[in-house]
Design an enzyme around this catalytic site. Structure first.
Site, PDB file in Angstrom:
ATOM      1  N   THR A 234       7.305  -1.613 -18.076  1.00 34.11           N
ATOM      2  CA  THR A 234       6.934  -1.666 -19.491  1.00 34.11           C
ATOM      3  C   THR A 234       5.665  -0.867 -19.783  1.00 34.11           C
ATOM      4  O   THR A 234       5.353  -0.595 -20.931  1.00 34.11           O
ATOM      5  CB  THR A 234       6.741  -3.126 -19.940  1.00 34.11           C
ATOM      6  OG1 THR A 234       5.795  -3.765 -19.071  1.00 34.11           O
ATOM      7  CG2 THR A 234       8.062  -3.893 -19.865  1.00 34.11           C
TER       8      THR A 234
ATOM      9  N   HIS B  23      -0.415  -5.027 -14.077  1.00 35.80           N
ATOM     10  CA  HIS B  23      -1.691  -5.731 -14.217  1.00 35.80           C
ATOM     11  C   HIS B  23      -1.681  -6.918 -13.256  1.00 35.80           C
ATOM     12  O   HIS B  23      -0.667  -7.190 -12.599  1.00 35.80           O
ATOM     13  CB  HIS B  23      -1.951  -6.159 -15.663  1.00 35.80           C
ATOM     14  CG  HIS B  23      -0.856  -6.977 -16.277  1.00 35.80           C
ATOM     15  ND1 HIS B  23      -0.609  -8.286 -15.915  1.00 35.80           N
ATOM     16  CD2 HIS B  23       0.061  -6.675 -17.241  1.00 35.80           C
ATOM     17  CE1 HIS B  23       0.395  -8.764 -16.620  1.00 35.80           C
ATOM     18  NE2 HIS B  23       0.831  -7.799 -17.426  1.00 35.80           N
TER      19      HIS B  23
ATOM     20  N   HIS C 213       1.109  -9.490 -12.662  1.00 36.59           N
ATOM     21  CA  HIS C 213       2.331  -9.162 -11.917  1.00 36.59           C
ATOM     22  C   HIS C 213       2.202  -9.438 -10.425  1.00 36.59           C
ATOM     23  O   HIS C 213       3.199  -9.404  -9.697  1.00 36.59           O
ATOM     24  CB  HIS C 213       2.673  -7.664 -12.062  1.00 36.59           C
ATOM     25  CG  HIS C 213       3.072  -7.245 -13.445  1.00 36.59           C
ATOM     26  ND1 HIS C 213       2.286  -6.439 -14.236  1.00 36.59           N
ATOM     27  CD2 HIS C 213       4.189  -7.497 -14.171  1.00 36.59           C
ATOM     28  CE1 HIS C 213       2.897  -6.216 -15.382  1.00 36.59           C
ATOM     29  NE2 HIS C 213       4.054  -6.842 -15.376  1.00 36.59           N
TER      30      HIS C 213
ATOM     31  N   LYS D  59       9.714 -13.789 -24.885  1.00 33.50           N
ATOM     32  CA  LYS D  59       9.527 -13.032 -26.112  1.00 33.50           C
ATOM     33  C   LYS D  59      10.192 -13.746 -27.288  1.00 33.50           C
ATOM     34  O   LYS D  59      11.286 -14.288 -27.166  1.00 33.50           O
ATOM     35  CB  LYS D  59      10.118 -11.616 -25.971  1.00 33.50           C
ATOM     36  CG  LYS D  59       9.440 -10.764 -24.895  1.00 33.50           C
ATOM     37  CD  LYS D  59       8.013 -10.453 -25.272  1.00 33.50           C
ATOM     38  CE  LYS D  59       7.324  -9.631 -24.206  1.00 33.50           C
ATOM     39  NZ  LYS D  59       5.910  -9.366 -24.540  1.00 33.50           N
TER      40      LYS D  59
ATOM     41  N   ARG E 168      12.000  -6.403 -28.219  1.00 36.89           N
ATOM     42  CA  ARG E 168      11.067  -5.380 -27.749  1.00 36.89           C
ATOM     43  C   ARG E 168      11.398  -4.040 -28.406  1.00 36.89           C
ATOM     44  O   ARG E 168      12.548  -3.784 -28.771  1.00 36.89           O
ATOM     45  CB  ARG E 168      11.186  -5.203 -26.230  1.00 36.89           C
ATOM     46  CG  ARG E 168      10.731  -6.386 -25.405  1.00 36.89           C
ATOM     47  CD  ARG E 168      10.987  -6.103 -23.948  1.00 36.89           C
ATOM     48  NE  ARG E 168      10.647  -7.232 -23.087  1.00 36.89           N
ATOM     49  CZ  ARG E 168       9.475  -7.387 -22.491  1.00 36.89           C
ATOM     50  NH1 ARG E 168       8.534  -6.485 -22.682  1.00 36.89           N
ATOM     51  NH2 ARG E 168       9.241  -8.423 -21.722  1.00 36.89           N
TER      52      ARG E 168
ATOM     53  N   GLN F 180      20.334  -7.833 -14.627  1.00 31.90           N
ATOM     54  CA  GLN F 180      19.530  -8.260 -13.494  1.00 31.90           C
ATOM     55  C   GLN F 180      20.397  -8.956 -12.441  1.00 31.90           C
ATOM     56  O   GLN F 180      20.172  -8.806 -11.236  1.00 31.90           O
ATOM     57  CB  GLN F 180      18.382  -9.174 -13.927  1.00 31.90           C
ATOM     58  CG  GLN F 180      17.360  -9.341 -12.806  1.00 31.90           C
ATOM     59  CD  GLN F 180      16.159 -10.162 -13.190  1.00 31.90           C
ATOM     60  OE1 GLN F 180      15.838 -11.140 -12.539  1.00 31.90           O
ATOM     61  NE2 GLN F 180      15.463  -9.768 -14.243  1.00 31.90           N
TER      62      GLN F 180
ATOM     63  N   ASP G 207       9.379 -17.586 -15.210  1.00 34.94           N
ATOM     64  CA  ASP G 207      10.176 -17.176 -16.370  1.00 34.94           C
ATOM     65  C   ASP G 207      11.448 -16.441 -15.976  1.00 34.94           C
ATOM     66  O   ASP G 207      12.289 -16.154 -16.832  1.00 34.94           O
ATOM     67  CB  ASP G 207       9.337 -16.305 -17.302  1.00 34.94           C
ATOM     68  CG  ASP G 207       8.881 -15.009 -16.640  1.00 34.94           C
ATOM     69  OD1 ASP G 207       8.817 -14.956 -15.396  1.00 34.94           O
ATOM     70  OD2 ASP G 207       8.583 -14.040 -17.370  1.00 34.94           O
TER      71      ASP G 207
ATOM     72  N   LYS H  70      -5.884 -17.636 -21.168  1.00 36.65           N
ATOM     73  CA  LYS H  70      -4.865 -16.883 -20.450  1.00 36.65           C
ATOM     74  C   LYS H  70      -5.444 -16.168 -19.237  1.00 36.65           C
ATOM     75  O   LYS H  70      -6.485 -15.510 -19.323  1.00 36.65           O
ATOM     76  CB  LYS H  70      -4.213 -15.868 -21.400  1.00 36.65           C
ATOM     77  CG  LYS H  70      -2.949 -15.226 -20.830  1.00 36.65           C
ATOM     78  CD  LYS H  70      -2.214 -14.444 -21.887  1.00 36.65           C
ATOM     79  CE  LYS H  70      -0.900 -13.886 -21.339  1.00 36.65           C
ATOM     80  NZ  LYS H  70      -0.145 -13.140 -22.362  1.00 36.65           N
TER      81      LYS H  70
ATOM     82  N   LYS I 100      -6.845 -11.833 -18.513  1.00 31.67           N
ATOM     83  CA  LYS I 100      -7.304 -11.154 -19.720  1.00 31.67           C
ATOM     84  C   LYS I 100      -8.827 -11.188 -19.776  1.00 31.67           C
ATOM     85  O   LYS I 100      -9.464 -12.165 -19.416  1.00 31.67           O
ATOM     86  CB  LYS I 100      -6.743 -11.852 -20.972  1.00 31.67           C
ATOM     87  CG  LYS I 100      -5.238 -11.745 -21.122  1.00 31.67           C
ATOM     88  CD  LYS I 100      -4.811 -10.345 -21.536  1.00 31.67           C
ATOM     89  CE  LYS I 100      -3.315 -10.283 -21.815  1.00 31.67           C
ATOM     90  NZ  LYS I 100      -2.880  -8.941 -22.221  1.00 31.67           N
ATOM     91  N   THR I 101      -9.412 -10.092 -20.249  1.00 29.82           N
ATOM     92  CA  THR I 101     -10.841 -10.034 -20.501  1.00 29.82           C
ATOM     93  C   THR I 101     -11.034  -9.594 -21.945  1.00 29.82           C
ATOM     94  O   THR I 101     -10.066  -9.334 -22.659  1.00 29.82           O
ATOM     95  CB  THR I 101     -11.533  -9.021 -19.568  1.00 29.82           C
ATOM     96  OG1 THR I 101     -11.062  -7.701 -19.896  1.00 29.82           O
ATOM     97  CG2 THR I 101     -11.201  -9.315 -18.105  1.00 29.82           C
TER      98      THR I 101
END
Length: 417
Positions: A40, A45, A48, A82, A86, A172, A193, A230, A233-234
């Site tokens: 994606t 990040h 993952h 989601k 997308r 998948q 998920d 979360k 994240k920053t």
């Protein structure tokens, strides 16, 4: 303690299909297993990482990891997690992303030896399949009612889901079946998920492979933070593996700033430290938390793993320089990393320090600037300046590019030339 017991100790098992049967298979043979990611973006990040690091744990126990980057599924879009459709990416963009992610994953796994990792792209077998073959050979085996019972699909029925994303789980599943046939792949692992997609793959294998064929699924819990915010994240956004998006210094800082309440969990999830080493660090958190030994170990292990020893040492050097204020020995590249988010001012060349402090909004007025200097509150590249008539020259520039001005203990400003 066997591998599955180790994963349980680390908190890495959320769901699995048949623990006893999987343990029996793994005790009698070395299996092939896979984990995948859709491209994606052109970088992964840290969110993952846990499934892929879990895949590496299997490799360390002699099993063969298959690392899948979804060049085909990335063109479709996983509806998991989601609430709306997308935006579809172009084939060119997805292929570029595939290349970036494959390079990052290649650094995590060993591709040599009997259980060397295998890198695959599902576009290689799905991209050329025509629609009639897909519907007859694959779609015929997966019932609509079966798919509607999946949480990822059921949760979208009220807001709407296209046929494109509706069929994602079949694509998948097709991956798992293909890898079962071509690589004798008996296990898929993924984030929590992905349970619905994994079990659809098991259903397809059950329908398409000879009677008695056995495959397994295992999911890993979502990484959470104790304060409810979360993970990964920053203020600047996601923490990427790409050093151009998140520098090794920023990467190191993310881990070293982990809260005491989270650090042991993250050591178990992300690092390959032994039980004994982690238990010692847990003891240190309880008895001498101010030393932050666990956070330092976590930051060092993760930065070394993703960016290498040289980048780790560079991150430590920048951290120590910022803590002490002695930044003169930093290179221009290290300054770019360490001072990425501080206020910046572009200077033309030689300037009177008082004028520069006002122009760069470090001091509010010339009078205050003179007071700051004479009181010893201003330093250039870590060296205190007390002469209010001081003029910056080329000798104050690091590699001819930067001067670091510090006012007080923590207020840094980056002067660019």
């Amino acid at each position: 303690m066997d591998l599955l017991q180790d994963l349980a100790w680390r908190g890495l098992i959320y769901q699995q299909t048949d623990e006893e049967a999987l343990r029996n298979v793994m005790s009698s043979e070395k299996i092939s297993l896979y984990c995948g990611a859709d491209p994606t973006a052109d970088s992964l990040h840290i969110g993952h990482l846990v499934p892929f690091l879990t895949l590496r744990r299997f490799q360390q126990h002699g099993h063969r990891p298959i690392v899948l980057v979804g060049g085909a599924t990335g063109l479709i879009g996983d509806p998991s997690g989601k609430s709306e459709e997308r935006n579809l990416q172009t084939l060119e963009a997805v292929q570029k992303n595939v290349e970036g992610i494959q390079k990052q994953l290649a650094a995590i796994f060993n591709f040599e030896g009997e259980n060397g990792a295998v890198m695959v792209n599902n576009y290689d077998w799905a991209g050329s399949m025509d629609i009639v073959t897909f519907l007859r050979d694959i779609g015929k085996h997966i019932g609509v009612n079966y798919m509607l019972a999946k949480d990822t699909i059921a949760s979208r029925l009220d807001t709407g889901i296209s046929f494109t994303e509706f069929t994602y789980t079949i694509l998948q599943a097709m991956d798992f079946n293909h890898l079962y046939e071509s690589h004798n792949c008996k296990l898929q692992i993924g984030g929590s998920d992905q349970w619905g997609n994994i079990t659809t793959g098991l259903e397809l294998i059950r329908k398409m492979q000879p009677e008695g064929s056995k495959a397994f699924g295992l999911t890993i819990p979502l990484v959470t933070k104790s304060d409810g915010t979360k993970f990964g994240k920053t203020e600047g956004g996601a923490v990427w593996l790409d050093p151009e998006k998140t520098s090794p210094y920023e990467f190191y800082q993310f881990w070293i700033n982990t809260a005491d309440a989270d650090v042991i969990k993250y050591l178990k999830y992300f690092t390959f430290l032994s039980h004994e080493e982690i238990e010692q660090l847990e003891k240190a958190v309880q008895e001498e938390p101010h030393l932050r030994k666990a956070q330092k170990a976590l930051a060092e292990e993760m930065t070394r793993l993703i960016h290498g020893e040289a980048s780790l040492q560079q991150a430590i050097k920048i951290t120590q320089a910022l803590f002490s204020g002695d930044v003169r020995n930093l290179s221009a590249e290290e300054i770019k990393q360490g001072f990425k988010d501080v206020p910046t001012y572009e200077a033309a060349g030689e300037e009177n320090l008082v004028d520069l402090l006002v122009a760069a909004k470090i001091s509010p007025s010339k009078r205050q600037a003179r007071e700051d200097i004479t009181n010893g509150a201003v330093s250039l590249n870590g060296e205190r300046i007390t002469d209010s008539n001081y003029v910056l020259t080329d000798t104050d520039q690091i590699e001819g590019q930067f001067t670091i001005i510090r006012r007080g203990k923590k207020k840094y400003t980056l002067i660019k030339f």
